[in-house]
Design an enzyme around this catalytic site. Structure first.
Site, mmCIF file in Angstrom:
data_model
loop_
_atom_site.group_PDB
_atom_site.id
_atom_site.type_symbol
_atom_site.label_atom_id
_atom_site.label_comp_id
_atom_site.label_asym_id
_atom_site.label_seq_id
_atom_site.Cartn_x
_atom_site.Cartn_y
_atom_site.Cartn_z
ATOM 1 N N PRO A 67 25.339 41.601 31.049
ATOM 2 C CA PRO A 67 25.316 41.417 32.589
ATOM 3 C C PRO A 67 25.825 42.584 33.131
ATOM 4 O O PRO A 67 26.909 43.358 32.691
ATOM 5 C CB PRO A 67 26.244 40.264 32.905
ATOM 6 C CG PRO A 67 26.250 39.560 31.432
ATOM 7 C CD PRO A 67 26.224 40.310 30.387
ATOM 8 N N ARG A 68 25.496 42.945 34.479
ATOM 9 C CA ARG A 68 25.764 44.050 35.143
ATOM 10 C C ARG A 68 27.173 43.907 35.620
ATOM 11 O O ARG A 68 28.217 44.617 35.837
ATOM 12 C CB ARG A 68 24.746 43.996 36.422
ATOM 13 C CG ARG A 68 25.078 45.348 37.369
ATOM 14 C CD ARG A 68 25.177 46.633 36.808
ATOM 15 N NE ARG A 68 25.567 47.659 37.963
ATOM 16 C CZ ARG A 68 25.580 48.856 37.650
ATOM 17 N NH1 ARG A 68 25.743 49.331 36.583
ATOM 18 N NH2 ARG A 68 25.719 49.754 38.680
ATOM 19 N N ASN A 128 20.222 52.445 36.345
ATOM 20 C CA ASN A 128 20.016 53.869 35.732
ATOM 21 C C ASN A 128 19.379 53.688 34.242
ATOM 22 O O ASN A 128 20.130 53.238 33.287
ATOM 23 C CB ASN A 128 21.457 54.422 35.750
ATOM 24 C CG ASN A 128 21.320 55.845 35.032
ATOM 25 O OD1 ASN A 128 20.627 56.421 34.846
ATOM 26 N ND2 ASN A 128 22.676 56.099 34.591
ATOM 27 N N LEU A 129 18.370 54.355 34.422
ATOM 28 C CA LEU A 129 17.403 54.491 32.759
ATOM 29 C C LEU A 129 17.918 55.774 32.065
ATOM 30 O O LEU A 129 17.463 55.924 30.938
ATOM 31 C CB LEU A 129 16.455 54.075 32.788
ATOM 32 C CG LEU A 129 15.496 55.007 33.832
ATOM 33 C CD1 LEU A 129 15.226 56.348 33.498
ATOM 34 C CD2 LEU A 129 13.854 54.143 34.038
ATOM 35 N N ILE A 130 18.708 56.945 32.796
ATOM 36 C CA ILE A 130 18.751 57.920 32.173
ATOM 37 C C ILE A 130 19.667 57.876 31.172
ATOM 38 O O ILE A 130 19.827 58.405 30.030
ATOM 39 C CB ILE A 130 19.156 59.125 33.175
ATOM 40 C CG1 ILE A 130 18.339 59.258 34.290
ATOM 41 C CG2 ILE A 130 19.676 60.379 32.477
ATOM 42 C CD1 ILE A 130 18.760 60.131 35.531
ATOM 43 N N GLU A 131 20.928 56.849 31.152
ATOM 44 C CA GLU A 131 21.748 56.933 30.328
ATOM 45 C C GLU A 131 21.185 56.190 29.074
ATOM 46 O O GLU A 131 21.402 56.754 27.801
ATOM 47 C CB GLU A 131 22.738 55.838 30.859
ATOM 48 C CG GLU A 131 24.025 55.539 30.062
ATOM 49 C CD GLU A 131 25.231 54.521 30.314
ATOM 50 O OE1 GLU A 131 26.399 54.787 30.013
ATOM 51 O OE2 GLU A 131 24.731 53.963 31.379
ATOM 52 N N GLU A 157 28.610 54.675 40.182
ATOM 53 C CA GLU A 157 28.851 55.682 40.890
ATOM 54 C C GLU A 157 29.894 56.701 40.457
ATOM 55 O O GLU A 157 30.181 57.897 40.413
ATOM 56 C CB GLU A 157 29.240 55.787 42.269
ATOM 57 C CG GLU A 157 28.077 55.143 43.238
ATOM 58 C CD GLU A 157 27.681 53.383 43.003
ATOM 59 O OE1 GLU A 157 26.945 53.071 43.578
ATOM 60 O OE2 GLU A 157 28.759 52.908 42.322
ATOM 61 N N GLY A 177 32.941 49.340 30.127
ATOM 62 C CA GLY A 177 32.943 50.737 29.720
ATOM 63 C C GLY A 177 32.273 51.215 28.288
ATOM 64 O O GLY A 177 32.632 52.193 27.771
ATOM 65 N N GLU A 178 31.610 50.306 27.790
ATOM 66 C CA GLU A 178 30.890 50.501 26.419
ATOM 67 C C GLU A 178 29.328 50.489 26.437
ATOM 68 O O GLU A 178 28.803 50.188 25.427
ATOM 69 C CB GLU A 178 31.303 49.292 25.495
ATOM 70 C CG GLU A 178 33.026 49.289 25.163
ATOM 71 C CD GLU A 178 33.089 48.253 23.865
ATOM 72 O OE1 GLU A 178 33.964 48.509 23.286
ATOM 73 O OE2 GLU A 178 32.691 47.197 24.046
#
Length: 439
Positions: free
Chosen positions: A276-277, A348-351, A65, A323-324
Protein backbone atom coordinates in the site's frame (compact mmCIF):
# COMPACT_ATOMS: atom_id res chain seq x y z
CA UNK A 1 -1.24 42.48 -6.61
CA UNK A 2 -4.60 43.97 -7.58
CA UNK A 3 -7.61 44.42 -5.31
CA UNK A 4 -9.24 41.13 -6.34
CA UNK A 5 -6.04 39.23 -5.57
CA UNK A 6 -5.59 40.98 -2.21
CA UNK A 7 -9.16 40.11 -1.23
CA UNK A 8 -8.65 36.49 -2.30
CA UNK A 9 -5.52 36.21 -0.15
CA UNK A 10 -7.31 37.85 2.79
CA UNK A 11 -10.28 35.47 2.50
CA UNK A 12 -7.92 32.50 2.21
CA UNK A 13 -6.10 33.60 5.37
CA UNK A 14 -9.37 33.90 7.30
CA UNK A 15 -10.47 30.46 6.10
CA UNK A 16 -7.17 28.85 7.09
CA UNK A 17 -7.37 30.43 10.55
CA UNK A 18 -10.87 29.01 10.99
CA UNK A 19 -9.66 25.58 9.90
CA UNK A 20 -6.77 25.41 12.38
CA UNK A 21 -8.72 23.50 15.08
CA UNK A 22 -9.95 21.01 12.47
CA UNK A 23 -6.48 20.50 11.00
CA UNK A 24 -4.89 20.02 14.43
CA UNK A 25 -7.62 17.57 15.42
CA UNK A 26 -6.97 15.61 12.24
CA UNK A 27 -3.26 15.44 13.04
CA UNK A 28 -4.06 14.24 16.57
CA UNK A 29 -6.34 11.55 15.12
CA UNK A 30 -3.69 10.36 12.67
CA UNK A 31 -1.17 10.22 15.51
CA UNK A 32 -3.18 7.32 16.96
CA UNK A 33 -1.88 5.17 14.09
CA UNK A 34 1.31 7.06 13.24
CA UNK A 35 2.64 8.59 16.48
CA UNK A 36 5.06 10.92 14.69
CA UNK A 37 2.08 13.09 13.68
CA UNK A 38 1.69 14.00 17.34
CA UNK A 39 5.32 15.10 17.65
CA UNK A 40 6.17 18.80 17.98
CA UNK A 41 2.66 20.04 17.19
CA UNK A 42 3.53 23.69 18.06
CA UNK A 43 5.76 23.70 14.96
CA UNK A 44 2.58 23.43 12.89
CA UNK A 45 1.71 26.89 14.21
CA UNK A 46 5.16 28.35 13.58
CA UNK A 47 6.47 27.95 17.14
CA UNK A 48 9.56 26.11 18.34
CA UNK A 49 13.28 26.75 18.74
CA UNK A 50 14.97 29.23 16.43
CA UNK A 51 17.93 28.30 14.23
CA UNK A 52 20.85 30.41 12.97
CA UNK A 53 19.94 32.45 9.89
CA UNK A 54 21.18 31.68 6.40
CA UNK A 55 20.27 28.00 5.97
CA UNK A 56 18.88 26.54 2.77
CA UNK A 57 15.32 25.59 3.56
CA UNK A 58 13.94 22.63 1.60
CA UNK A 59 10.36 21.45 1.95
CA UNK A 60 9.62 17.84 1.00
CA UNK A 61 6.05 17.18 2.02
CA UNK A 62 6.00 13.39 1.98
CA UNK A 63 8.06 10.26 1.34
CA UNK A 64 8.23 10.54 -2.44
CA UNK A 65 9.38 14.15 -2.42
CA UNK A 66 11.93 13.40 0.32
CA UNK A 67 13.43 10.58 -1.71
CA UNK A 68 13.55 12.80 -4.79
CA UNK A 69 15.23 15.53 -2.74
CA UNK A 70 18.15 13.30 -1.69
CA UNK A 71 20.24 13.74 -4.87
CA UNK A 72 19.44 17.46 -4.85
CA UNK A 73 20.67 17.80 -1.27
CA UNK A 74 23.86 15.94 -2.19
CA UNK A 75 24.40 18.25 -5.16
CA UNK A 76 23.73 21.35 -3.05
CA UNK A 77 26.33 20.22 -0.52
CA UNK A 78 28.83 19.90 -3.37
CA UNK A 79 27.98 23.31 -4.81
CA UNK A 80 27.75 24.95 -1.35
CA UNK A 81 30.44 23.44 0.92
CA UNK A 82 29.38 24.00 4.51
CA UNK A 83 25.69 24.22 3.63
CA UNK A 84 23.28 24.16 6.55
CA UNK A 85 19.96 22.56 5.72
CA UNK A 86 16.54 23.31 7.16
CA UNK A 87 14.35 20.39 6.13
CA UNK A 88 10.57 20.60 6.53
CA UNK A 89 7.80 18.08 5.89
CA UNK A 90 4.05 17.68 6.07
CA UNK A 91 3.74 13.92 6.66
CA UNK A 92 5.17 11.40 9.10
CA UNK A 93 6.68 9.27 6.34
CA UNK A 94 8.45 12.30 4.89
CA UNK A 95 9.84 13.34 8.27
CA UNK A 96 11.08 9.84 9.09
CA UNK A 97 12.85 9.54 5.74
CA UNK A 98 14.23 13.07 5.97
CA UNK A 99 15.92 12.38 9.30
CA UNK A 100 18.44 10.17 7.48
CA UNK A 101 19.51 13.09 5.25
CA UNK A 102 20.54 15.47 8.05
CA UNK A 103 24.07 16.58 8.83
CA UNK A 104 25.31 17.69 12.26
CA UNK A 105 24.46 21.37 11.64
CA UNK A 106 21.09 20.74 9.98
CA UNK A 107 17.62 21.15 11.45
CA UNK A 108 14.31 19.44 10.76
CA UNK A 109 10.77 20.53 11.60
CA UNK A 110 7.19 20.55 10.33
CA UNK A 111 6.11 23.09 7.73
CA UNK A 112 3.62 25.39 9.46
CA UNK A 113 -0.02 25.53 8.51
CA UNK A 114 -0.61 28.14 5.82
CA UNK A 115 -1.95 30.88 8.06
CA UNK A 116 -0.56 34.44 8.20
CA UNK A 117 0.72 34.14 11.77
CA UNK A 118 2.22 30.66 11.49
CA UNK A 119 4.12 31.40 8.29
CA UNK A 120 5.46 34.71 9.61
CA UNK A 121 6.65 33.06 12.83
CA UNK A 122 8.32 30.25 10.88
CA UNK A 123 10.26 32.66 8.66
CA UNK A 124 11.27 34.86 11.61
CA UNK A 125 12.50 31.83 13.58
CA UNK A 126 14.74 30.52 10.80
CA UNK A 127 15.46 33.41 8.37
CA UNK A 128 16.59 31.10 5.54
CA UNK A 129 18.75 32.33 2.67
CA UNK A 130 16.72 30.33 0.15
CA UNK A 131 13.52 28.30 0.13
CA UNK A 132 13.02 25.21 -2.03
CA UNK A 133 9.60 23.65 -2.53
CA UNK A 134 9.43 20.26 -4.23
CA UNK A 135 7.35 19.40 -7.30
CA UNK A 136 3.83 20.79 -6.77
CA UNK A 137 3.88 22.55 -3.39
CA UNK A 138 2.54 26.09 -3.81
CA UNK A 139 1.24 27.64 -0.57
CA UNK A 140 -0.24 31.12 -1.14
CA UNK A 141 0.31 32.58 2.33
CA UNK A 142 3.76 31.06 2.79
CA UNK A 143 4.93 32.44 -0.54
CA UNK A 144 3.44 35.84 0.22
CA UNK A 145 5.25 36.04 3.56
CA UNK A 146 8.51 34.76 2.00
CA UNK A 147 8.33 37.52 -0.58
CA UNK A 148 7.75 40.11 2.17
CA UNK A 149 10.75 38.69 4.08
CA UNK A 150 12.94 38.82 0.93
CA UNK A 151 13.46 35.04 0.95
CA UNK A 152 13.73 33.75 -2.65
CA UNK A 153 11.75 30.54 -3.16
CA UNK A 154 12.35 27.99 -5.92
CA UNK A 155 9.95 25.27 -7.06
CA UNK A 156 12.30 22.34 -7.78
CA UNK A 157 11.56 19.26 -9.87
CA UNK A 158 8.42 21.16 -10.77
CA UNK A 159 5.54 19.46 -12.53
CA UNK A 160 2.01 20.57 -13.35
CA UNK A 161 -0.55 18.31 -15.01
CA UNK A 162 -3.34 19.54 -17.27
CA UNK A 163 -5.81 18.75 -14.50
CA UNK A 164 -3.82 20.75 -11.93
CA UNK A 165 -3.50 23.66 -14.37
CA UNK A 166 -7.28 23.77 -14.79
CA UNK A 167 -7.69 23.80 -11.01
CA UNK A 168 -5.10 26.55 -10.70
CA UNK A 169 -6.86 28.72 -13.26
CA UNK A 170 -10.13 28.20 -11.41
CA UNK A 171 -8.56 29.89 -8.36
CA UNK A 172 -6.49 32.29 -10.40
CA UNK A 173 -6.92 35.30 -8.12
CA UNK A 174 -5.33 33.38 -5.24
CA UNK A 175 -2.77 31.16 -6.98
CA UNK A 176 -1.43 33.41 -9.74
CA UNK A 177 0.25 35.87 -7.32
CA UNK A 178 1.74 32.90 -5.46
CA UNK A 179 3.11 31.47 -8.71
CA UNK A 180 4.43 34.87 -9.78
CA UNK A 181 6.26 35.29 -6.46
CA UNK A 182 8.47 32.26 -7.12
CA UNK A 183 12.06 33.25 -7.83
CA UNK A 184 12.26 30.36 -10.27
CA UNK A 185 10.62 27.08 -11.23
CA UNK A 186 12.92 24.25 -12.34
CA UNK A 187 10.58 22.12 -14.45
CA UNK A 188 10.85 18.44 -15.26
CA UNK A 189 9.77 18.78 -18.91
CA UNK A 190 8.98 21.37 -21.58
CA UNK A 191 5.29 20.55 -21.21
CA UNK A 192 5.46 21.19 -17.46
CA UNK A 193 7.29 24.46 -18.14
CA UNK A 194 4.56 25.62 -20.52
CA UNK A 195 1.82 24.86 -18.00
CA UNK A 196 3.74 26.55 -15.18
CA UNK A 197 4.02 29.72 -17.29
CA UNK A 198 0.29 29.60 -18.01
CA UNK A 199 -0.32 29.30 -14.26
CA UNK A 200 1.64 32.52 -13.68
CA UNK A 201 5.24 31.51 -12.95
CA UNK A 202 7.45 34.19 -14.47
CA UNK A 203 10.86 32.47 -14.50
CA UNK A 204 10.90 28.84 -15.63
CA UNK A 205 13.82 26.65 -16.63
CA UNK A 206 13.66 23.03 -17.78
CA UNK A 207 16.15 21.10 -15.63
CA UNK A 208 14.98 17.49 -15.88
CA UNK A 209 13.66 15.01 -13.34
CA UNK A 210 15.50 14.35 -10.06
CA UNK A 211 14.09 10.84 -9.94
CA UNK A 212 16.53 9.82 -12.70
CA UNK A 213 19.34 10.72 -10.28
CA UNK A 214 18.06 8.40 -7.56
CA UNK A 215 20.01 5.18 -7.20
CA UNK A 216 18.52 2.23 -5.31
CA UNK A 217 20.39 0.99 -2.25
CA UNK A 218 22.51 -2.09 -3.07
CA UNK A 219 21.70 -3.47 0.38
CA UNK A 220 17.98 -3.22 -0.23
CA UNK A 221 18.30 -4.76 -3.70
CA UNK A 222 20.23 -7.68 -2.21
CA UNK A 223 17.60 -8.10 0.51
CA UNK A 224 14.77 -8.24 -2.02
CA UNK A 225 16.59 -10.76 -4.17
CA UNK A 226 17.13 -12.95 -1.10
CA UNK A 227 13.41 -12.88 -0.26
CA UNK A 228 12.45 -14.41 -3.59
CA UNK A 229 15.40 -16.82 -3.78
CA UNK A 230 14.19 -20.41 -3.69
CA UNK A 231 10.57 -19.60 -4.53
CA UNK A 232 9.16 -22.02 -7.08
CA UNK A 233 6.88 -19.35 -8.54
CA UNK A 234 7.21 -15.80 -9.84
CA UNK A 235 6.34 -12.66 -7.88
CA UNK A 236 4.00 -9.89 -9.09
CA UNK A 237 4.27 -6.63 -7.15
CA UNK A 238 1.32 -4.26 -6.70
CA UNK A 239 3.45 -1.17 -6.05
CA UNK A 240 2.32 1.87 -4.03
CA UNK A 241 -1.28 0.67 -4.11
CA UNK A 242 -3.95 3.28 -3.56
CA UNK A 243 -7.42 3.31 -2.01
CA UNK A 244 -10.03 2.47 -4.66
CA UNK A 245 -7.78 -0.01 -6.43
CA UNK A 246 -7.93 -2.82 -3.84
CA UNK A 247 -11.24 -4.43 -4.80
CA UNK A 248 -10.51 -4.53 -8.56
CA UNK A 249 -7.03 -5.96 -7.91
CA UNK A 250 -8.25 -8.70 -5.59
CA UNK A 251 -11.11 -9.56 -7.96
CA UNK A 252 -8.69 -9.81 -10.89
CA UNK A 253 -6.28 -11.91 -8.82
CA UNK A 254 -9.04 -14.29 -7.72
CA UNK A 255 -10.16 -14.66 -11.35
CA UNK A 256 -6.59 -15.53 -12.37
CA UNK A 257 -6.32 -18.10 -9.59
CA UNK A 258 -9.68 -19.62 -10.60
CA UNK A 259 -8.48 -20.02 -14.18
CA UNK A 260 -5.29 -21.69 -13.04
CA UNK A 261 -7.20 -23.97 -10.71
CA UNK A 262 -9.47 -25.05 -13.56
CA UNK A 263 -6.33 -25.81 -15.59
CA UNK A 264 -4.79 -27.78 -12.72
CA UNK A 265 -1.94 -25.28 -12.40
CA UNK A 266 -2.84 -23.52 -9.13
CA UNK A 267 0.38 -24.40 -7.25
CA UNK A 268 2.53 -22.50 -9.75
CA UNK A 269 0.40 -19.36 -9.59
CA UNK A 270 2.43 -16.20 -8.95
CA UNK A 271 2.76 -14.71 -5.49
CA UNK A 272 1.12 -11.30 -5.09
CA UNK A 273 3.32 -8.82 -3.21
CA UNK A 274 0.94 -6.00 -2.24
CA UNK A 275 2.49 -2.74 -0.99
CA UNK A 276 0.00 0.00 0.00
CA UNK A 277 1.05 3.57 -0.68
CA UNK A 278 0.10 4.85 2.78
CA UNK A 279 0.99 3.11 6.06
CA UNK A 280 -2.35 3.94 7.68
CA UNK A 281 -3.92 1.52 5.18
CA UNK A 282 -1.86 -1.53 6.17
CA UNK A 283 -4.50 -2.97 8.50
CA UNK A 284 -7.34 -2.19 6.11
CA UNK A 285 -5.62 -3.90 3.19
CA UNK A 286 -4.77 -6.95 5.33
CA UNK A 287 -8.46 -7.22 6.22
CA UNK A 288 -9.54 -6.96 2.56
CA UNK A 289 -7.10 -9.69 1.52
CA UNK A 290 -8.39 -11.97 4.28
CA UNK A 291 -12.01 -11.26 3.31
CA UNK A 292 -11.13 -12.23 -0.28
CA UNK A 293 -10.18 -15.68 1.01
CA UNK A 294 -6.48 -15.35 0.19
CA UNK A 295 -3.76 -16.53 2.56
CA UNK A 296 -1.64 -13.63 3.77
CA UNK A 297 1.74 -13.11 5.43
CA UNK A 298 2.93 -9.63 6.42
CA UNK A 299 6.47 -8.40 5.79
CA UNK A 300 6.64 -7.14 9.38
CA UNK A 301 6.23 -10.70 10.68
CA UNK A 302 9.57 -12.02 9.43
CA UNK A 303 11.94 -9.24 10.50
CA UNK A 304 15.54 -9.34 9.26
CA UNK A 305 15.62 -13.11 8.84
CA UNK A 306 13.66 -13.25 5.60
CA UNK A 307 10.42 -15.10 4.81
CA UNK A 308 9.95 -18.48 6.42
CA UNK A 309 8.16 -21.63 5.26
CA UNK A 310 4.71 -20.21 6.04
CA UNK A 311 5.40 -17.10 3.98
CA UNK A 312 6.62 -19.14 1.04
CA UNK A 313 3.30 -20.97 0.90
CA UNK A 314 1.12 -17.85 1.19
CA UNK A 315 -0.80 -16.43 -1.75
CA UNK A 316 -0.17 -12.79 -0.76
CA UNK A 317 2.65 -10.93 0.96
CA UNK A 318 1.71 -7.57 2.44
CA UNK A 319 4.54 -5.04 2.26
CA UNK A 320 3.79 -3.29 5.56
CA UNK A 321 7.17 -1.60 6.03
CA UNK A 322 8.58 1.80 5.16
CA UNK A 323 11.68 2.65 3.15
CA UNK A 324 12.00 -0.77 1.52
CA UNK A 325 10.54 -0.08 -1.92
CA UNK A 326 13.78 -1.01 -3.78
CA UNK A 327 13.74 -4.35 -1.96
CA UNK A 328 10.17 -4.99 -3.07
CA UNK A 329 11.05 -4.18 -6.68
CA UNK A 330 14.10 -6.45 -6.51
CA UNK A 331 11.99 -9.25 -5.07
CA UNK A 332 9.42 -8.98 -7.88
CA UNK A 333 9.57 -10.20 -11.46
CA UNK A 334 7.12 -7.53 -12.67
CA UNK A 335 5.10 -4.72 -11.10
CA UNK A 336 1.62 -3.24 -11.40
CA UNK A 337 1.78 0.55 -10.98
CA UNK A 338 -0.41 1.86 -8.17
CA UNK A 339 -2.49 4.97 -8.73
CA UNK A 340 -2.79 4.27 -12.45
CA UNK A 341 -5.79 1.92 -12.41
CA UNK A 342 -8.07 4.51 -10.79
CA UNK A 343 -8.10 8.24 -11.74
CA UNK A 344 -5.32 9.08 -9.27
CA UNK A 345 -2.50 10.04 -11.63
CA UNK A 346 -0.11 7.14 -11.10
CA UNK A 347 3.10 6.87 -9.11
CA UNK A 348 6.82 7.16 -9.80
CA UNK A 349 7.80 4.38 -12.22
CA UNK A 350 11.42 5.51 -12.63
CA UNK A 351 12.29 3.81 -9.32
CA UNK A 352 10.92 0.52 -10.61
CA UNK A 353 12.94 0.87 -13.81
CA UNK A 354 16.14 1.63 -11.86
CA UNK A 355 15.62 -1.65 -10.01
CA UNK A 356 15.18 -3.51 -13.32
CA UNK A 357 11.52 -4.26 -12.68
CA UNK A 358 9.18 -4.00 -15.72
CA UNK A 359 5.91 -2.16 -15.09
CA UNK A 360 2.31 -2.69 -16.19
CA UNK A 361 0.25 0.47 -15.80
CA UNK A 362 -3.33 1.59 -16.27
CA UNK A 363 -4.77 4.52 -18.15
CA UNK A 364 -4.31 7.16 -15.41
CA UNK A 365 -0.71 8.43 -15.37
CA UNK A 366 -1.37 12.17 -15.69
CA UNK A 367 0.99 13.01 -12.79
CA UNK A 368 3.87 11.42 -14.70
CA UNK A 369 2.75 11.80 -18.31
CA UNK A 370 6.10 12.12 -20.05
CA UNK A 371 7.87 9.58 -17.83
CA UNK A 372 5.12 7.03 -18.49
CA UNK A 373 5.08 7.66 -22.24
CA UNK A 374 8.84 7.38 -22.52
CA UNK A 375 8.94 4.23 -20.38
CA UNK A 376 6.32 2.67 -22.62
CA UNK A 377 8.24 3.64 -25.78
CA UNK A 378 11.45 2.21 -24.31
CA UNK A 379 9.83 -1.14 -23.49
CA UNK A 380 10.19 -0.59 -19.75
CA UNK A 381 6.44 -0.32 -19.21
CA UNK A 382 3.27 -1.56 -20.83
CA UNK A 383 -0.13 0.12 -20.65
CA UNK A 384 -3.25 -1.97 -20.02
CA UNK A 385 -6.94 -1.09 -20.24
CA UNK A 386 -7.83 -2.43 -16.79
CA UNK A 387 -6.60 -4.63 -13.96
CA UNK A 388 -7.90 -7.86 -15.49
CA UNK A 389 -5.75 -7.26 -18.56
CA UNK A 390 -2.81 -6.08 -16.46
CA UNK A 391 -2.87 -9.10 -14.13
CA UNK A 392 -3.07 -11.50 -17.08
CA UNK A 393 -0.21 -9.77 -18.95
CA UNK A 394 1.95 -9.41 -15.83
CA UNK A 395 1.56 -13.08 -14.90
CA UNK A 396 2.46 -14.10 -18.46
CA UNK A 397 5.66 -12.03 -18.45
CA UNK A 398 6.59 -13.14 -14.94
CA UNK A 399 6.37 -16.76 -16.09
CA UNK A 400 8.62 -16.11 -19.12
CA UNK A 401 12.28 -15.54 -18.12
CA UNK A 402 13.20 -14.53 -21.67
CA UNK A 403 10.48 -11.87 -21.97
CA UNK A 404 11.23 -10.56 -18.51
CA UNK A 405 14.96 -10.31 -19.22
CA UNK A 406 14.32 -8.17 -22.30
CA UNK A 407 11.91 -5.87 -20.43
CA UNK A 408 14.24 -5.65 -17.40
CA UNK A 409 17.18 -4.59 -19.57
CA UNK A 410 14.98 -1.98 -21.27
CA UNK A 411 13.90 -0.67 -17.86
CA UNK A 412 17.48 -0.24 -16.65
CA UNK A 413 18.48 1.49 -19.89
CA UNK A 414 15.52 3.86 -19.56
CA UNK A 415 16.35 4.65 -15.92
CA UNK A 416 19.98 5.35 -16.77
CA UNK A 417 19.23 8.18 -19.17
CA UNK A 418 18.60 11.86 -18.43
CA UNK A 419 20.68 12.01 -15.26
CA UNK A 420 22.22 15.25 -14.03
CA UNK A 421 19.08 17.16 -12.99
CA UNK A 422 20.35 17.52 -9.41
CA UNK A 423 23.53 19.31 -10.46
CA UNK A 424 21.67 21.54 -12.93
CA UNK A 425 19.19 22.56 -10.23
CA UNK A 426 21.85 23.16 -7.59
CA UNK A 427 23.82 25.39 -9.96
CA UNK A 428 20.68 27.36 -10.86
CA UNK A 429 19.93 27.90 -7.18
CA UNK A 430 23.47 29.14 -6.59
CA UNK A 431 22.63 32.20 -8.68
CA UNK A 432 19.93 33.24 -6.19
CA UNK A 433 21.96 33.44 -2.99
CA UNK A 434 25.27 34.78 -1.78
CA UNK A 435 28.01 32.12 -1.55
CA UNK A 436 28.56 33.13 2.09
CA UNK A 437 24.90 33.09 3.06
CA UNK A 438 24.75 29.34 3.72
CA UNK A 439 28.02 29.03 5.63
Amino acid sequence: MNLRQRLALLAYGVLMRLLVPVLLARLWWRARQEPLYGHALPERLGFGPSTPPGAVWLHAVSLGETRAAEPLIQALRQVHPGLRLLLTHGTATGRAAGATLLGPADHQCWLPLDTPGATRRFLRRHRPALGILMETEVWPRLLHEAQRAAVPVVLANARLSEKSLRQSLRFDALLRPAAASLAQALAQTEADALRLRLAGVLRVQVAGNLKFDQRPSPELLAAGESWSAGLSRPVVLAASWREGEDAPLLAAWQAMLARRSAQGDARRAPLLLLVPRHPQRFDEVARLVAEAGLTLVQRSSWGAGGPGALAREAQVWLGDSMGEMPAYYACADVALLGGSFAPLGGQNLIEAAACGCPVFMGAHTFNFTQAAERAESAGAARRCADLDEAVTAACAMAASPADRAVASAAAQTYAGQDQGAAVRMAEAMLQLISPTAVR
